[in-house]
Design a protein around this motif. Structure first.
Motif, PDB file in Angstrom:
ATOM      1  N   ALA A   1       0.912  -1.291  -0.050  1.00  8.87           N
ATOM      2  CA  ALA A   1       0.098   0.199   0.098  1.00  8.87           C
ATOM      3  C   ALA A   1       1.013   1.351  -0.154  1.00  8.87           C
ATOM      4  CB  ALA A   1      -0.857  -0.134   1.248  1.00  8.87           C
ATOM      5  N   LEU A   2       2.147   1.137   0.663  1.00  2.00           N
ATOM      6  CA  LEU A   2       3.214   2.205   0.404  1.00  2.00           C
ATOM      7  C   LEU A   2       3.872   2.311  -0.559  1.00  2.00           C
ATOM      8  CD1 LEU A   2       4.184   1.877   4.411  1.00  2.00           C
ATOM      9  CD2 LEU A   2       2.568   3.860   3.395  1.00  2.00           C
ATOM     10  N   ASP A   3       3.721   1.474  -1.790  1.00  2.00           N
ATOM     11  CA  ASP A   3       4.512   1.317  -2.823  1.00  2.00           C
ATOM     12  C   ASP A   3       5.801   1.079  -2.395  1.00  2.00           C
ATOM     13  OD1 ASP A   3       4.486   1.238  -5.526  1.00  2.00           O
ATOM     14  OD2 ASP A   3       5.108   3.431  -5.841  1.00  2.00           O
ATOM     15  N   ASP A   4       6.281   0.256  -1.511  1.00  2.00           N
ATOM     16  CA  ASP A   4       7.488  -0.097  -1.026  1.00  2.00           C
ATOM     17  C   ASP A   4       8.507   0.955  -0.734  1.00  2.00           C
ATOM     18  OD1 ASP A   4       7.111  -2.957  -0.987  1.00  2.00           O
ATOM     19  OD2 ASP A   4       7.251  -3.081  -3.360  1.00  2.00           O
ATOM     20  N   ARG A   5       7.770   2.103  -0.172  1.00  5.46           N
ATOM     21  CA  ARG A   5       8.685   3.285   0.504  1.00  5.46           C
ATOM     22  C   ARG A   5       8.102   3.594   1.858  1.00  5.46           C
ATOM     23  NH1 ARG A   5      12.936   4.188  -2.408  1.00  5.46           N
ATOM     24  NH2 ARG A   5      12.527   3.924  -4.293  1.00  5.46           N
ATOM     25  N   CYS A   6       9.132   3.913   2.485  1.00  6.07           N
ATOM     26  CA  CYS A   6       8.941   4.155   3.905  1.00  6.07           C
ATOM     27  C   CYS A   6       8.324   5.545   4.234  1.00  6.07           C
ATOM     28  CB  CYS A   6      10.304   3.848   4.706  1.00  6.07           C
ATOM     29  SG  CYS A   6      10.318   4.481   6.506  1.00  6.07           S
ATOM     30  N   PRO A   7       7.243   5.703   4.874  1.00  5.00           N
ATOM     31  CA  PRO A   7       6.641   7.098   5.164  1.00  5.00           C
ATOM     32  C   PRO A   7       7.452   7.808   5.898  1.00  5.00           C
ATOM     33  CG  PRO A   7       5.497   5.210   6.149  1.00  5.00           C
ATOM     34  CD  PRO A   7       6.460   4.491   5.573  1.00  5.00           C
ATOM     35  N   ASN A   8       8.386   7.131   6.893  1.00  3.99           N
ATOM     36  CA  ASN A   8       9.035   7.863   7.877  1.00  3.99           C
ATOM     37  C   ASN A   8      10.380   8.638   7.136  1.00  3.99           C
ATOM     38  OD1 ASN A   8       7.472   7.209   9.967  1.00  3.99           O
ATOM     39  ND2 ASN A   8       8.679   5.402  10.126  1.00  3.99           N
ATOM     40  N   CYS A   9      11.202   7.858   6.324  1.00  2.00           N
ATOM     41  CA  CYS A   9      12.329   8.374   5.698  1.00  2.00           C
ATOM     42  C   CYS A   9      12.358   8.346   4.484  1.00  2.00           C
ATOM     43  CB  CYS A   9      13.652   7.455   6.138  1.00  2.00           C
ATOM     44  SG  CYS A   9      13.635   5.725   5.398  1.00  2.00           S
ATOM     45  N   GLY A  10      11.271   7.783   3.388  1.00  2.00           N
ATOM     46  CA  GLY A  10      11.303   7.747   2.113  1.00  2.00           C
ATOM     47  C   GLY A  10      12.176   6.657   1.560  1.00  2.00           C
ATOM     48  N   GLY A  11      12.746   5.763   2.314  1.00  2.00           N
ATOM     49  CA  GLY A  11      13.544   4.908   1.969  1.00  2.00           C
ATOM     50  C   GLY A  11      12.806   3.562   1.382  1.00  2.00           C
ATOM     51  N   GLU A  12      13.482   2.610   0.602  1.00  2.00           N
ATOM     52  CA  GLU A  12      12.977   1.504  -0.306  1.00  2.00           C
ATOM     53  C   GLU A  12      12.702   0.505   1.134  1.00  2.00           C
ATOM     54  OE1 GLU A  12      13.650  -1.437  -3.864  1.00  2.00           O
ATOM     55  OE2 GLU A  12      15.449  -0.250  -3.122  1.00  2.00           O
ATOM     56  N   LEU A  13      11.417  -0.120   0.966  1.00  2.00           N
ATOM     57  CA  LEU A  13      10.985  -1.181   1.877  1.00  2.00           C
ATOM     58  C   LEU A  13      11.740  -2.535   1.141  1.00  2.00           C
ATOM     59  CD1 LEU A  13       7.708   0.041   3.114  1.00  2.00           C
ATOM     60  CD2 LEU A  13       9.962   0.022   4.464  1.00  2.00           C
ATOM     61  N   MET A  14      12.575  -3.136   2.094  1.00  2.00           N
ATOM     62  CA  MET A  14      12.941  -4.538   1.315  1.00  2.00           C
ATOM     63  C   MET A  14      12.527  -5.682   2.311  1.00  2.00           C
ATOM     64  SD  MET A  14      14.581  -3.414  -1.133  1.00  2.00           S
ATOM     65  CE  MET A  14      15.719  -4.718  -1.518  1.00  2.00           C
ATOM     66  N   ASP A  15      12.531  -6.858   1.718  1.00  2.00           N
ATOM     67  CA  ASP A  15      12.053  -8.133   2.474  1.00  2.00           C
ATOM     68  C   ASP A  15      13.104  -8.255   3.718  1.00  2.00           C
ATOM     69  OD1 ASP A  15      10.038  -9.316   1.286  1.00  2.00           O
ATOM     70  OD2 ASP A  15      11.668  -9.900  -0.264  1.00  2.00           O
ATOM     71  N   ARG A  16      12.752  -8.355   5.023  1.00  2.00           N
ATOM     72  CA  ARG A  16      13.336  -8.684   6.079  1.00  2.00           C
ATOM     73  C   ARG A  16      13.892 -10.060   6.081  1.00  2.00           C
ATOM     74  NH1 ARG A  16      10.640  -7.873  12.123  1.00  2.00           N
ATOM     75  NH2 ARG A  16      10.082  -9.697  11.532  1.00  2.00           N
ATOM     76  N   PRO A  17      15.031 -10.245   6.424  1.00  2.00           N
ATOM     77  CA  PRO A  17      15.501 -11.645   6.550  1.00  2.00           C
ATOM     78  C   PRO A  17      14.878 -12.212   7.988  1.00  2.00           C
ATOM     79  CG  PRO A  17      17.324 -10.414   7.191  1.00  2.00           C
ATOM     80  CD  PRO A  17      16.166  -9.437   6.711  1.00  2.00           C
ATOM     81  N   THR A  18      14.729 -13.515   7.992  1.00  2.00           N
ATOM     82  CA  THR A  18      14.214 -14.350   9.105  1.00  2.00           C
ATOM     83  C   THR A  18      15.211 -14.519  10.012  1.00  2.00           C
ATOM     84  OG1 THR A  18      14.151 -16.410   8.150  1.00  2.00           O
ATOM     85  CG2 THR A  18      12.229 -15.219   8.019  1.00  2.00           C
ATOM     86  N   ARG A  19      15.091 -14.765  11.121  1.00  2.00           N
ATOM     87  CA  ARG A  19      15.943 -15.395  12.321  1.00  2.00           C
ATOM     88  C   ARG A  19      15.460 -16.478  12.899  1.00  2.00           C
ATOM     89  NH1 ARG A  19      17.761 -10.773  16.246  1.00  2.00           N
ATOM     90  NH2 ARG A  19      18.635  -9.689  14.392  1.00  2.00           N
ATOM     91  N   VAL A  20      16.193 -17.748  12.843  1.00  2.00           N
ATOM     92  CA  VAL A  20      15.468 -18.650  13.494  1.00  2.00           C
ATOM     93  C   VAL A  20      16.496 -19.695  14.138  1.00  2.00           C
ATOM     94  CG1 VAL A  20      13.944 -19.148  11.411  1.00  2.00           C
ATOM     95  CG2 VAL A  20      16.286 -20.011  11.301  1.00  2.00           C
ATOM     96  N   GLY A  21      16.044 -20.482  14.836  1.00  2.00           N
ATOM     97  CA  GLY A  21      16.850 -21.667  15.464  1.00  2.00           C
ATOM     98  C   GLY A  21      17.801 -20.911  16.742  1.00  2.00           C
ATOM     99  N   LYS A  22      19.163 -21.429  16.781  1.00  2.00           N
ATOM    100  CA  LYS A  22      19.919 -21.004  17.665  1.00  2.00           C
ATOM    101  C   LYS A  22      20.242 -19.239  17.611  1.00  2.00           C
ATOM    102  CE  LYS A  22      22.480 -25.446  18.502  1.00  2.00           C
ATOM    103  NZ  LYS A  22      23.803 -26.057  18.141  1.00  2.00           N
TER     104      LYS A  22
END
Length: 74
Positions: A38-59
């Protein structure tokens, strides 16, 4: 190391660190997939590009837990 924020800053939905579907900018502002779209992959706070966040799993997640500080202001 990423802060791994626990919720979408726009709608408040939970975003577990070990699950896909979170998007972040370079300042780690965090949004769910529907909100990022909905934000067209732009952060409304800084205008930066929104990218997939990596996951953190296990240990890695056990030794470096996600943040518990929620950012949604509702």
């Amino acid at each position: 190391m990423l802060e791994m924020r626990p919720d979408c800053e726009r709608c408040g939905v939970d975003l577990p660190a070990d699950a896909p579907g979170a998007f972040i900018c370079s300042f780690e502002c965090t949004y769910c997939a529907p909100c990022a779209e909905a934000l067209d992959d732009r952060c409304p706070n800084c205008g930066g590009e929104l990218m997939d966040r990596p996951t953190r799993v296990g240990k890695a997640l056990a030794g470096n837990p996600a943040s518990s500080e929620r950012k949604f202001r509702g």
